[in-house]
Write a protein that holds these residues in place. Structure first.
Motif, PDB file in Angstrom:
ATOM      1  N   SER A 115     -25.981  -1.556 -40.038  1.00 32.01           N
ATOM      2  CA  SER A 115     -27.179  -1.537 -39.110  1.00 32.01           C
ATOM      3  C   SER A 115     -27.298  -0.356 -37.981  1.00 32.01           C
ATOM      4  N   LEU A 119     -25.016  -4.018 -31.953  1.00 34.28           N
ATOM      5  CA  LEU A 119     -24.167  -4.957 -32.998  1.00 34.28           C
ATOM      6  C   LEU A 119     -24.433  -6.233 -32.483  1.00 34.28           C
ATOM      7  N   GLU A 120     -24.702  -6.801 -31.310  1.00 33.81           N
ATOM      8  CA  GLU A 120     -25.336  -8.077 -30.891  1.00 33.81           C
ATOM      9  C   GLU A 120     -26.498  -8.383 -31.555  1.00 33.81           C
ATOM     10  N   ALA A 122     -27.997  -7.067 -34.321  1.00 32.48           N
ATOM     11  CA  ALA A 122     -27.858  -6.979 -35.752  1.00 32.48           C
ATOM     12  C   ALA A 122     -26.987  -8.200 -36.246  1.00 32.48           C
ATOM     13  N   SER A 123     -26.110  -8.670 -35.584  1.00 32.02           N
ATOM     14  CA  SER A 123     -25.399  -9.995 -36.109  1.00 32.02           C
ATOM     15  C   SER A 123     -26.162 -10.972 -36.009  1.00 32.02           C
ATOM     16  N   VAL A 134     -21.989  -4.403 -39.778  1.00 30.05           N
ATOM     17  CA  VAL A 134     -21.301  -3.556 -39.103  1.00 30.05           C
ATOM     18  C   VAL A 134     -22.281  -2.301 -38.225  1.00 30.05           C
ATOM     19  N   ALA A 135     -21.973  -1.936 -37.000  1.00 33.07           N
ATOM     20  CA  ALA A 135     -22.690  -0.900 -36.422  1.00 33.07           C
ATOM     21  C   ALA A 135     -22.709   0.518 -37.256  1.00 33.07           C
ATOM     22  N   ASN A 331     -27.086   2.603 -27.585  1.00 34.13           N
ATOM     23  CA  ASN A 331     -25.673   2.145 -28.302  1.00 34.13           C
ATOM     24  C   ASN A 331     -24.498   2.432 -27.751  1.00 34.13           C
ATOM     25  N   ASN A 388     -14.049  -0.462 -42.812  1.00 36.67           N
ATOM     26  CA  ASN A 388     -14.360  -2.009 -42.589  1.00 36.67           C
ATOM     27  C   ASN A 388     -14.422  -2.149 -44.135  1.00 36.67           C
TER      28      ASN A 388
END
Length: 390
Positions: A115, A119-120, A122-123, A134-135, A331, A388
């Protein structure tokens, strides 16, 4: 690594898509590319999907349509290589279903969702897909940093379409206009357009010929996880602009996307004269925007801030173009005064001084590139995603 690279390539002008593709190709020992716009490529992918070590789905597959994701969802989970899925245009729209997108991503069941969002956000957005999120922000392009001795003909350069009303965020449009006004007041050379775009080569050359550019974080502060928030908007369009309410995935839209750029532009002009338009391109006036926004009940719908760094910021870094940016998180990559000058009233005198000192400006641009380039290339992004996956 034997790589299957999956895209939906038609006549677009987005340099970061090519940079991601190149980085993945360089990371592989052998690769095959599949364009989901071509029926023969879809059939070839279905036959070969088990042969690869990894399948990478690029942003173009999900950016403007859900139909390409639908083709991917038909691949057998038990009989295919692992998938890393990039998601394009991660904002909410009344004209492209978020519910359908999330359902299809769940059916595709990628091992990793890559994404561009913080990350917050996207999760939260992809929580129900059960994939590893994953960012994966854009990187610094693989091009040479320009010689700082080169004279630049443009003081302020900018290209970018105006942000549409349904992002509910006019920050970028306003910021660029305000910076342009400052440069006009100081009688500087300006080259801006909100309606024309460059191809990759033209874009990088344009930046290398510009001392400054201006922008904000990309995206919207309002990312919704479903379509319910847009129901009143859709009903409004059906009753007030029935023939201007053609959704992104309406019948015939994928045929339209396959057309060459000049043919698409001609067809748009012809259809607009009879009042038929793609809804996402409809431009309401200020009065109608107020009406549309009044139909959205924010208190009933959960949302997250999706403002993020974009490729335009890192393209400017590698081109030695100093950026004037609205303060934001970016970011956690770009830092104010180290990588850009924040657009704030207190900074205007400093910006005016920088307009007069090319040597200072160029040294700051070089320092920004030297600081970011070792750890923020597209190849480094690819390596992180591979880590990852293990």
């Amino acid at each position: 690594m034997y790589l299957g690279l999956i895209e939906a390539r038609y006549d677009y002008q987005l340099s970061y898509l090519d940079q991601w593709a190149l980085a993945w190709q360089e990371a592989s020992t052998k690769f095959e590319t599949f364009n989901l716009i071509k029926t023969e490529d879809v059939k070839r992918l279905q036959k070969m999907c088990r042969d690869f070590d990894l399948l990478v789905v690029l942003h173009s597959v999900s950016a403007d349509s859900n139909s390409w994701l639908n083709q991917l969802a038909s691949l057998s989970h038990a009989d295919r290589a692992p998938i890393i899925l990039f998601v394009g245009n991660e904002f909410s729209s009344p004209f492209l279903s978020t519910d359908s997108r999330l359902n299809l991503i769940t059916q595709v069941s990628p091992e990793i969702i890559a994404s561009q969002l913080p990350l917050e956000c996207a999760s939260w957005l992809y929580e129900k897909t059960r994939s590893n999120v994953v960012a994966a922000p854009p990187g610094i392009p693989n091009i040479a940093f320009p010689k700082l001795s080169k004279t630049r003909d443009i003081d302020l350069g900018y290209r970018g379409f105006p942000y549409p009303w349904y992002l509910l965020d006019d920050e970028r449009n306003n910021t660029v206009n305000e910076v342009v006004e400052l440069f006009n007041m100081n009688q500087k050379r300006i080259d801006i357009s909100f309606f024309r775009r460059f191809n990759s080569i033209q874009w990088f050359e344009f930046l290398k010929n510009s001392n400054f550019t201006a922008s904000t974080e990309a995206g919207s502060k309002f990312v919704f996880r479903g379509d319910d928030v847009w129901r009143p908007i859709q009903e409004y369009f059906q009753s007030h602009h029935k023939f201007s309410a053609i959704k992104n995935d309406a019948s015939g839209m994928n045929f339209f996307r396959r057309l060459p750029g000049p043919a698409k532009r001609l067809l748009k002009r012809v259809t607009s004269t009879i009042g038929v338009n793609q809804a996402s391109l409809y431009k309401p006036d200020a009065e109608e925007i107020q009406i549309l926004e009044s139909l959205i009940d924010f208190s009933k719908h959960e949302y997250r801030d999706g403002k993020a760094i974009s490729s335009r910021h890192l393209d400017a870094i590698v081109c030695g173009t100093w950026q004037i940016l609205k303060p934001g998180a970016y970011n956690d990559i770009l830092k104010p005064n180290k990588h850009f000058t924040p657009w704030e009233p207190s900074e205007i005198p400093r910006i005016q001084e920088m307009m007069k000192k090319d040597g200072l400006l160029h040294s700051k641009a070089l320092a920004a590139w030297e600081d970011l380039s070792p750890n923020h290339s597209y190849r480094s992004r690819v390596n992180k995603l591979l880590q990852n996956l293990r």
